[in-house]
Design a protein around this motif. Structure first.
Motif, PDB file in Angstrom:
ATOM      1  N   GLU A   1      -3.191   6.710  -5.618  1.00  0.00           N
ATOM      2  CA  GLU A   1      -2.620   5.729  -6.551  1.00  0.00           C
ATOM      3  C   GLU A   1      -2.924   6.110  -7.998  1.00  0.00           C
ATOM      4  N   TYR A   2      -1.900   5.970  -8.844  1.00  0.00           N
ATOM      5  CA  TYR A   2      -2.021   6.232 -10.275  1.00  0.00           C
ATOM      6  C   TYR A   2      -1.463   5.050 -11.050  1.00  0.00           C
ATOM      7  N   SER A   3      -2.071   4.750 -12.176  1.00  0.00           N
ATOM      8  CA  SER A   3      -1.588   3.637 -12.997  1.00  0.00           C
ATOM      9  C   SER A   3      -0.356   4.015 -13.808  1.00  0.00           C
ATOM     10  N   LYS A   4      -0.144   5.330 -14.021  1.00  0.00           N
ATOM     11  CA  LYS A   4       1.030   5.799 -14.759  1.00  0.00           C
ATOM     12  C   LYS A   4       1.556   7.089 -14.139  1.00  0.00           C
TER      13      LYS A   4
ATOM     14  N   ASN B   1       0.839  -1.190   0.000  1.00  0.00           N
ATOM     15  CA  ASN B   1       0.000   0.000   0.000  1.00  0.00           C
ATOM     16  C   ASN B   1       0.885   1.256   0.000  1.00  0.00           C
TER      17      ASN B   1
ATOM     18  N   GLU C   1       5.518   5.435 -17.804  1.00  0.00           N
ATOM     19  CA  GLU C   1       4.428   4.463 -17.892  1.00  0.00           C
ATOM     20  C   GLU C   1       4.281   3.602 -16.639  1.00  0.00           C
ATOM     21  N   GLU C   2       5.106   3.854 -15.637  1.00  0.00           N
ATOM     22  CA  GLU C   2       5.109   3.036 -14.417  1.00  0.00           C
ATOM     23  C   GLU C   2       4.028   3.493 -13.428  1.00  0.00           C
ATOM     24  N   PRO C   3       3.453   2.563 -12.668  1.00  0.00           N
ATOM     25  CA  PRO C   3       2.467   2.923 -11.634  1.00  0.00           C
ATOM     26  C   PRO C   3       3.157   3.614 -10.456  1.00  0.00           C
ATOM     27  N   CYS C   4       2.397   4.452  -9.760  1.00  0.00           N
ATOM     28  CA  CYS C   4       3.001   5.226  -8.675  1.00  0.00           C
ATOM     29  C   CYS C   4       1.955   5.658  -7.648  1.00  0.00           C
TER      30      CYS C   4
ATOM     31  N   ARG D   1       5.548   2.677  -7.597  1.00  0.00           N
ATOM     32  CA  ARG D   1       4.870   1.669  -6.785  1.00  0.00           C
ATOM     33  C   ARG D   1       5.822   0.646  -6.163  1.00  0.00           C
TER      34      ARG D   1
ATOM     35  N   ASP E   1       0.175  10.402 -15.503  1.00  0.00           N
ATOM     36  CA  ASP E   1      -1.099  10.888 -14.977  1.00  0.00           C
ATOM     37  C   ASP E   1      -0.902  11.680 -13.681  1.00  0.00           C
TER      38      ASP E   1
END
Length: 121
Positions: A78-81, A2, A63-66, A100, A84
């Motif tokens: 939380e963001y998928s990229k 988390n 392009e990595e989640p963070c 992440r 964003d």
């Protein structure tokens, strides 16, 4: 993991040990998380290990989640990229974005956009 887990992993890698321990302790409570968010403007920058600062080349991370840490988003939105999160915060300051996996992050202190740092990237 988390947002709290990722934040703890990141600060243990990126900050000087004494400051890292303080942030780890603060991250364990909502009141402490609030203090962290408000400390991103001035206090966080001085805690970063000089050896953890990298060239500002975000190309491998876009392009990595963070997770994003900012007073308007809360502790670890939380963001998928990364793109964003970065676009959402692009007109703000006093924020931290952490990948992440906790291995890299971007910090922008208050009123000093030119001082934005890639940490551990």
């Amino acid at each position: 993991m988390n947002a709290s887990d990722v934040f703890v992993a990141f600060v243990n890698r990126a900050l000087v040990p004494a400051k890292a321990q303080r942030y780890v302790n603060l991250a364990s409570t909502p009141k402490g998380q609030h203090k962290i968010l408000h400390g991103l403007c001035h206090e966080f920058e001085s805690a970063i290990r000089e050896s953890a600062i990298c060239d500002r080349d975000y190309s491998k991370l876009w392009e990595e989640p963070c997770f994003a840490f900012h007073s308007k988003l809360g502790f670890g939105a939380e963001y998928s990229k990364l793109t964003d999160a970065y676009n959402e915060l692009s007109t703000d300051d006093s924020w931290l974005i952490v990948m992440r996996d906790g291995t890299a992050g971007i910090h922008r202190p208050e009123s000093r956009w030119d001082a934005e740092k890639l940490i551990g990237g």
